[in-house]
Enzyme design. Structure first.
Site, PDB file in Angstrom:
ATOM      1  N   LEU A 135       0.868  -1.176   0.000  1.00 13.91           N
ATOM      2  CA  LEU A 135       0.000   0.000   0.000  1.00 13.91           C
ATOM      3  C   LEU A 135       0.907   1.228   0.000  1.00 13.91           C
ATOM      4  O   LEU A 135       1.968   1.228   0.639  1.00 13.91           O
ATOM      5  CB  LEU A 135      -0.905   0.031   1.231  1.00 13.91           C
ATOM      6  CG  LEU A 135      -1.994  -1.038   1.349  1.00 13.91           C
ATOM      7  CD1 LEU A 135      -2.741  -0.880   2.672  1.00 13.91           C
ATOM      8  CD2 LEU A 135      -2.969  -0.962   0.189  1.00 13.91           C
ATOM      9  N   ASP A 136       0.496   2.279  -0.707  1.00 14.92           N
ATOM     10  CA  ASP A 136       1.267   3.510  -0.693  1.00 14.92           C
ATOM     11  C   ASP A 136       1.364   4.052   0.728  1.00 14.92           C
ATOM     12  O   ASP A 136       0.512   3.768   1.578  1.00 14.92           O
ATOM     13  CB  ASP A 136       0.605   4.569  -1.584  1.00 14.92           C
ATOM     14  CG  ASP A 136       0.548   4.139  -3.045  1.00 14.92           C
ATOM     15  OD1 ASP A 136       1.370   3.294  -3.444  1.00 14.92           O
ATOM     16  OD2 ASP A 136      -0.330   4.648  -3.768  1.00 14.92           O
ATOM     17  N   LYS A 137       2.369   4.871   0.969  1.00 12.03           N
ATOM     18  CA  LYS A 137       2.603   5.434   2.303  1.00 12.03           C
ATOM     19  C   LYS A 137       1.345   6.085   2.874  1.00 12.03           C
ATOM     20  O   LYS A 137       1.010   5.889   4.040  1.00 12.03           O
ATOM     21  CB  LYS A 137       3.735   6.457   2.221  1.00 12.03           C
ATOM     22  CG  LYS A 137       3.988   7.219   3.521  1.00 12.03           C
ATOM     23  CD  LYS A 137       5.024   8.320   3.327  1.00 12.03           C
ATOM     24  CE  LYS A 137       5.174   9.163   4.578  1.00 12.03           C
ATOM     25  NZ  LYS A 137       6.103  10.306   4.384  1.00 12.03           N
TER      26      LYS A 137
END
Length: 309
Positions: A135-137
């Protein structure tokens, strides 16, 4: 650790025979052990994974202890949605990087998992948490973690064959004219800004990507949408939404939309449901991650604006 096995049946190739009898070791890991000379057949090193095992054969498998990564455990509270000795599903908060990277060497989800999973098995021969997907930050929500070699291989295969389902909720700018649709556009690195992704043709290095979307709630000039991924390219939903003309609210990279009076810690994109099969039992596991406070507050504000324009 050495494991001795006596064959009671014959005809099966060596790697498959061992994979059937060593439940916690994946077939790919067994093939690595065979290639590395760590399997003996009738007291002789055997490096052929295709050789057929015969009744009465004696096998000895040496499984070396997992190597340790140069990572520091991080004592960080984790919101665990599901956990057993094979896998876990974590509700990741915004701002938490999944893997160590420049600038984030020891403050990632991986570091937190190293502190949480004190008996974590070696995946691919390395003692580390098995991140199955990313998952993106600044994207929140459910992320699957494999604790064993077998679970890691099994869960990744589910993502590849699309038997695992990843569903997201996102608030976008604007109001799509249709109720649902599918975006099939290849994604690759932006030619100018190398920190961004973009729609890039496959003959120029882009990789096939497909995102299904469906409207959940119309909120005036904003829309709550559900997304389902068939592929897992970097920033896929964010890039596809922007390409559709409806970027994700709060996305500082792919949108320049105005503030809505909510201090969002990231883009309004949340991995709300993850459905997969348990690596051992085959049981269906469905984990739902509650909406983060900021996301829920954003929805409430938009609904109030609709009610009291």
């Amino acid at each position: 650790m050495k494991t001795a096995i006596s064959a009671d049946t014959g005809g099966q190739r060596l790697d498959r025979f061992l994979a059937d009898r060593l439940a916690d070791v994946s077939r790919s890991r067994i093939q690595q052990l065979i290639d590395g000379g760590r399997v003996r057949l009738n007291d002789r090193i055997c490096t052929s994974k295709k050789i057929a095992v015969q009744p009465g054969d004696r096998l000895e498998v040496e499984i070396p202890p997992p190597q340790s990564l140069e990572l520091e455990p991080l004592d960080l509270p984790l919101d665990i949605l599901y956990e057993d000795d094979q896998m876990a599903i974590v509700n990741k908060p915004a701002g938490l990087v999944v893997h160590p990277a420049p600038g984030h060497e020891n403050d990632t989800l991986v570091n937190a998992l190293l502190a949480h999973c004190d008996t974590l098995a070696g995946i691919g021969g390395v003692r580390r948490p098995g991140i199955v997907h990313r998952l993106d930050k600044d994207t929140t929500g459910a992320i699957a973690i494999a604790k064993t070699d077998l679970a890691h291989e099994h869960l990744q295969a589910q993502l590849k064959t699309k038997t695992a389902r990843r569903e997201y909720l996102g608030v976008v700018y604007g109001a799509p004219s249709s109720e649902s649709g599918t975006i099939e556009q290849p994604i690759g690195r932006h030619r100018v800004d190398r920190k961004k992704m973009a729609i890039v043709s496959e003959d120029r290095g882009g990789r096939y990507a497909r995102t299904h979307w469906q409207i959940q709630e119309r909120l005036g000039n904003y829309t709550l949408m559900q997304f389902r991924l068939d592929t897992g390219r970097t920033h896929q939903i964010r890039v596809h939404s922007a390409h559709l003309g409806h970027p994700i609210v709060g996305d500082r990279v792919y949108s320049s939309g105005k503030s809505l009076g909510v201090n969002l810690p990231g883009q309004a994109l949340h991995a709300w449901k993850l459905t997969l099969q348990h690596p051992l039992s085959g049981e269906t596991i469905e984990a739902k991650a509650p909406l983060p406070e900021a996301f829920a507050k954003l929805l409430n504000i938009l609904r109030l604006r609709q009610k009291y324009p």
